[in-house]
Each structure stands twice: as C-alpha cells, then as structure tokens.
Design an enzyme around this catalytic site. Structure first.
Site, PDB file in Angstrom:
ATOM      1  N   HIS A   1     -10.847  -2.949  -3.004  1.00  0.00           N
ATOM      2  CA  HIS A   1      -9.794  -3.353  -2.068  1.00  0.00           C
ATOM      3  C   HIS A   1     -10.466  -4.424  -1.207  1.00  0.00           C
ATOM      4  O   HIS A   1     -10.459  -4.432   0.055  1.00  0.00           O
ATOM      5  CB  HIS A   1      -9.192  -2.379  -1.166  1.00  0.00           C
ATOM      6  CG  HIS A   1      -8.576  -1.063  -2.008  1.00  0.00           C
ATOM      7  ND1 HIS A   1      -7.712  -0.314  -1.235  1.00  0.00           N
ATOM      8  CD2 HIS A   1      -8.463  -0.989  -3.186  1.00  0.00           C
ATOM      9  CE1 HIS A   1      -7.204   0.573  -2.186  1.00  0.00           C
ATOM     10  NE2 HIS A   1      -7.698   0.304  -3.398  1.00  0.00           N
TER      11      HIS A   1
ATOM     12  N   GLU B   1       3.070  -5.756  -6.049  1.00  0.00           N
ATOM     13  CA  GLU B   1       3.990  -6.213  -5.307  1.00  0.00           C
ATOM     14  C   GLU B   1       3.788  -7.765  -5.484  1.00  0.00           C
ATOM     15  O   GLU B   1       2.804  -8.488  -5.741  1.00  0.00           O
ATOM     16  CB  GLU B   1       4.024  -6.170  -3.819  1.00  0.00           C
ATOM     17  CG  GLU B   1       4.314  -4.847  -3.250  1.00  0.00           C
ATOM     18  CD  GLU B   1       4.112  -4.497  -1.723  1.00  0.00           C
ATOM     19  OE1 GLU B   1       3.990  -3.370  -1.488  1.00  0.00           O
ATOM     20  OE2 GLU B   1       3.798  -5.471  -1.133  1.00  0.00           O
TER      21      GLU B   1
ATOM     22  N   PRO C   1      -0.506   1.255  -4.600  1.00  0.00           N
ATOM     23  CA  PRO C   1      -1.403   2.301  -4.941  1.00  0.00           C
ATOM     24  C   PRO C   1      -1.066   3.256  -6.099  1.00  0.00           C
ATOM     25  O   PRO C   1      -0.003   3.798  -6.074  1.00  0.00           O
ATOM     26  CB  PRO C   1      -1.184   3.309  -3.574  1.00  0.00           C
ATOM     27  CG  PRO C   1       0.032   2.838  -3.179  1.00  0.00           C
ATOM     28  CD  PRO C   1       0.532   1.703  -3.575  1.00  0.00           C
TER      29      PRO C   1
END
Length: 218
Positions: free
Chosen positions: A12, A100, A95
């Site tokens: 991340h 998106e 997750p």
C-alpha cells in the site's frame, strides 16, 4: 529531496509520479497498511499529493500549505488527465475486490476506510467504476491521444496485476463522468500487467510484472 515524511510499508505505497498539464507534480501515496491515516489530513498517507517541481506547495492547493490534493485513498495507482477536459482520473486497489476508477476533484474525499467502493454516502465521492466482487488490482493508467489505433482516441487504459489484463474505458461526452464502454483486453495472455503508456508512434507499450513474487514467469 523535494518531499518526505510519506509513510511507507511493505504494501500500500502508491508510488506513481506524473506531471500534470498544469506543470505540477502529482504523487500517489497509499495508506501504508494503516487505513485510518487516509482520513487524517495531517498525514500524507492515503492521499494524492500535488507539489511544485521544486517541492514547494502550490498556492491554489485545496488546503493552504498542504501538499494534499485529495484524500481517503487506500492504494492509489495510475493517473492521467483527460485529453480534452483536463480532468484527472485515477485507479486504486480496494480491499479484496472493489477496486476503483475515480474522477479526482481538488479536496475530494474518496471514503477509505469509511466506505468501500460505491458507498452511496454523501460525505464521500463514489468511483465512476468499481470491480464489485472481482479483483483487478489496477496499476498504471493512461489516456490514448494518438491516431494510430483508430477509434480508440480518448480511451482510458489501465493495467491490471491480479486481473492480468488491460482495461479500456470510454467516458460519455460531454461531462465524461459516466461510463460508455468498459472492455477487457489481453485477459490472461501475459500474466500480471504493471503499466500501459502511449508511445510517440501512437502504439501502446505494456509492462509485464511476473517476477514480483506473485506472478508466474514464463
């Protein structure tokens, strides 16, 4: 060093760097596996950052003195600007599914971790497109501006890692805020795909990523 104190972790981390049509440098920063940082305006994690090339803060950023351009991102990846409108679009990891594609507006809050995918919460901005229960793991992204690929002018392309494909998205004119076409190309042909960019000759270059410990080199 032009900007620092960006939290990092084993995953991340965002990490995309791209100059916008305004000459500013845009940086994607993931939440560094600490999801609440994405909603903390004092942290640079879980944000898209906007700075001048020398590292100073543009006077017209959403918050004076802050490099934060948008917040509430989990792991923002590829980004590019629409060829005709100049609007900024971005893809990011959700997750386990709910990846998106977002239209980025200055100061916009995209909800993570309060909402996942399309949360229909008026406090946050929903993605224009999400993967639902599927996983794309989107990476690099680019609009196509050339003429060599007939009929693809203005298309938005993004590479997918776990999804092992190239996605082509066409937005509906004139607002370009709704999806007209979503097409999946090269599914499963070359494994994990890291980036897609337009070459000077109008072709598309695609980077594979099968040696990152998660793919199967062939």
């Amino acid at each position: 060093t032009i900007i620092d104190n960006i939290p990092g972790a084993g995953i991340h981390d965002g990490g995309r760097l791209r100059f916008g049509p305004d000459g500013k440098l845009y940086v994607t920063a993931g939440d560094a596996s600490q999801s609440e940082l994405a909603q903390n305006p004092r942290s640079l994690a879980g944000k898209i950052l906007r700075i001048n090339p020398d590292g100073s803060i543009p006077a017209d950023n959403p918050s004076p003195g802050s490099p934060v351009f948008s917040l509430g991102h989990r792991n923002p990846q590829g980004l590019d600007w629409h060829p005709s409108t100049g609007k900024l679009y971005e893809v990011e990891h959700g997750p386990t599914a709910h990846d998106e594609l977002n239209l980025i507006v200055p100061g916009g809050n995209y909800g993570w971790p309060r909402v996942i995918g399309k949360g229909n919460n008026p406090q946050f901005l929903d993605p224009l497109l999400e993967s639902g229960n599927d996983t794309w793991a989107p990476s690099g992204a680019s609009f196509y501006r050339g003429s060599r690929l007939v009929g693809w002018q203005g298309s938005f392309f993004f590479a997918a890692l776990r999804g092992e494909a190239i996605h082509r998205v066409v937005f509906k004119a004139p607002e370009f805020t709704a999806i007209e076409t979503h097409q999946v190309l090269l599914k499963g042909v070359y494994g994990r795909l890291r980036d897609v960019v337009e070459a000077p000759d109008g072709s598309l270059y695609i980077a594979t990523n099968n040696r990152d410990g998660r793919g199967s080199p062939t």
